[in-house]
Scaffold this motif. Structure first.
Motif, short mmCIF file in Angstrom:
data_model
loop_
_atom_site.label_atom_id
_atom_site.label_comp_id
_atom_site.label_asym_id
_atom_site.label_seq_id
_atom_site.Cartn_x
_atom_site.Cartn_y
_atom_site.Cartn_z
N GLU A 21 -26.82 -20.02 3.08
CA GLU A 21 -25.78 -19.07 2.72
C GLU A 21 -24.49 -19.30 3.48
OE1 GLU A 21 -26.25 -17.07 0.22
OE2 GLU A 21 -28.34 -17.72 0.01
N VAL A 22 -24.55 -20.04 4.60
CA VAL A 22 -23.35 -20.20 5.43
C VAL A 22 -22.36 -21.14 4.75
CG1 VAL A 22 -24.64 -19.82 7.55
CG2 VAL A 22 -24.37 -22.15 6.70
N GLU A 23 -21.11 -21.05 5.16
CA GLU A 23 -20.07 -21.94 4.64
C GLU A 23 -20.27 -23.33 5.23
OE1 GLU A 23 -15.35 -21.57 3.56
OE2 GLU A 23 -16.14 -20.42 5.24
N ALA A 24 -20.16 -24.34 4.39
CA ALA A 24 -20.36 -25.74 4.81
C ALA A 24 -19.01 -26.42 4.92
CB ALA A 24 -21.25 -26.46 3.80
N TRP A 25 -18.84 -27.27 5.98
CA TRP A 25 -17.52 -27.80 6.30
C TRP A 25 -17.45 -29.31 6.30
CZ3 TRP A 25 -13.31 -24.76 6.67
CH2 TRP A 25 -13.53 -23.38 6.82
N GLN A 26 -16.27 -29.82 5.88
CA GLN A 26 -15.89 -31.21 6.00
C GLN A 26 -14.43 -31.27 6.42
OE1 GLN A 26 -16.59 -32.43 1.97
NE2 GLN A 26 -18.65 -33.20 2.40
#
Length: 337
Positions: free
Chosen positions: A152-157
Motif C-alpha cells: 500500500e505504500v508509495e513506491a519511489w524512483q
C-alpha cells in the motif's frame, strides 16, 4: 530490476505506435546493484503490447523458460544455478523453487550479460520480436509475483533532472503507463541511488495504487524493494512538489479499471429454476435487466408484507423476479448464472 527504458530521450521500435519514455539515471555496471531505483519506469504507450500472449505460455522450470537464451547469454547456466541455490525457498508465500529463483535471477545485476540487463535491453528495443523469447520466463516470473501481497505504500524512483522528462510528466496530452521497474518504499533511498552531487537537481516519482509487490526477501541483497509490473495506466497528480534543492517530486496513481467491473456484472443473468421450463436470459442488455423476466418490487412491508416467496429458498423478499414463461417467482441469489 529493469524497466522498459533504454538510453536517450525516446525510442521508437518496429511497432510504430509504441514510444517509450527512456530516461535512465547515472548508472554504471559497477554500481548497478546500488542504483536500482535511479530509472524512471514510465512509458507513453502500453508496454503490454510488446508481450501480448505471454500469459498463454506453459509454466515451466526456470531452465526450460530460459532455454531460448542458451548460447546467447554467457554463463547462463551458472546464473541459474546460483539463483536456485540462494533464492528464498521454501517460501512463506508458497512460491515454487523456480518462481522464487526467477525473481532472484532478475535481481542479479552486476554485468552486461546478466538476465536483468539482457531483458532490460529487449524492453528498450521496443521490438516484439526481441521480447517473444522472454515470454516463458515472464510467465514464470509473473506467476511468482502474483502470490505476493500488494503493498500500500508509495513506491519511489528518481533520476537527474531532464527537461524532456519533466515535459512528459506534466503534459496532459500524453498517456502514461508503468514499465517493469524496481522501486523503493523510501524516497530518501531513491535520492541516494542517484549518484552525483548531493545537492544536484533531480526528478523523483512516487507511484500509488499500482499493485506493487514487496520482493525484499526474494532479491540478492535483501534491500527493501517493490516491483511494479508493466501496463498500468497512470493518472497525474496535482500534488507535485519541489524540495530545498529545486528537485521536482511527482506523484502518479494507477487508474481503476471500472469497465472490467461492469463487464463482470453483465455476466450474471437469470435462469428459470423450474426444471422443465428452460427459460433463461440470453444477455446483451442493460445492467439490472434480464429479457424474459419481470422485476417485482414491493416495499410495503410495514402494511401488507412482501409480495411473495422465492420458489427455491421460500424467503419473503421485497425484490423478486418472475419468469414470463412459467410465472415462477424467485430471488436473484437463487437463480442467476
Amino acid at each position: 530490476m529493469g524497466c522498459c527504458c533504454g538510453k536517450g530521450n525516446s525510442a521508437v521500435g518496429p511497432l510504430s505506435n509504441i514510444k517509450f519514455t527512456s530516461l535512465n539515471g547515472a548508472n554504471s555496471n559497477k554500481n548497478i546493484e546500488s542504483s536500482r531505483f535511479s530509472k524512471i519506469g514510465i512509458s507513453t504507450t502500453n508496454p503490454l503490447l510488446l508481450i501480448k500472449g505471454y500469459k498463454n505460455k506453459p509454466l515451466l522450470p526456470l531452465e526450460e523458460a530460459l532455454k531460448p537464451f542458451n548460447g546467447k547469454i554467457p554463463h547462463l547456466d551458472e546464473q541459474i544455478k546460483e539463483a536456485k541455490s540462494k533464492c528464498h525457498y521454501p517460501s512463506e508465500h508458497n512460491l515454487t523453487h523456480d518462481e522464487s529463483a526467477a525473481i532472484y535471477l532478475y535481481s542479479m545485476g552486476g554485468n552486461e550479460n546478466s538476465v536483468y540487463n539482457r531483458l532490460q535491453k529487449s524492453w528498450a528495443s521496443n521490438s516484439r520480436t526481441q521480447m517473444k523469447p522472454w515470454f516463458k520466463y515472464l510467465k514464470l516470473l509473473k506467476t511468482g509475483l502474483n502470490k505476493l501481497s500488494n503493498v500500500e505504500v508509495e513506491a519511489w524512483q528518481g533520476t537527474f533532472y531532464d527537461k524532456n522528462l519533466e515535459k512528459t510528466l506534466t503534459s496532459n496530452s500524453l498517456k502514461l503507463y508503468t514499465c517493469m521497474s524496481p522501486c523503493s518504499p523510501s524516497v530518501q533511498q531513491a535520492k541516494n541511488d542517484i549518484h552525483g552531487h548531493a545537492n544536484s537537481k533531480k526528478i523523483l516519482v512516487g507511484y500509488r495504487s499500482v499493485n506493487g509487490k514487496d520482493v525484499t526477501s526474494y532479491t540478492v541483497n535483501n534491500q527493501k524493494e517493490i516491483m511494479i509490473w508493466p501496463g498500468i495506466k497512470l493518472n497525474r497528480s496535482k500534488e507535485n512538489e519541489h524540495d530545498e534543492h529545486g528537485s521536482l517530486i511527482f506523484h502518479l496513481t494507477g487508474r481503476k479499471n471500472s469497465r472490467r467491473k461492469k463487464v463482470n456484472q453483465r455476466e450474471k443473468h437469470f435462469v428459470c429454476p423450474t426444471i422443465y421450463c428452460h427459460n433463461y436470459c440470453r444477455g446483451g442488455h442493460a445492467l439490472n435487466h434480464c429479457y424474459g423476466f419481470s422485476h417485482l418490487s414491493h416495499q410495503c412491508s410495514h402494511h401488507c408484507g412482501p409480495i411473495s416467496k422465492c420458489f427455491l429458498c421460500r424467503k419473503h423478499l421485497p425484490n423478486l423476479r418472475e419468469c414470463k414463461q412459467c410465472h415462477v417467482v424467485f430471488c436473484e441469489e437463487c437463480s442467476t448464472q
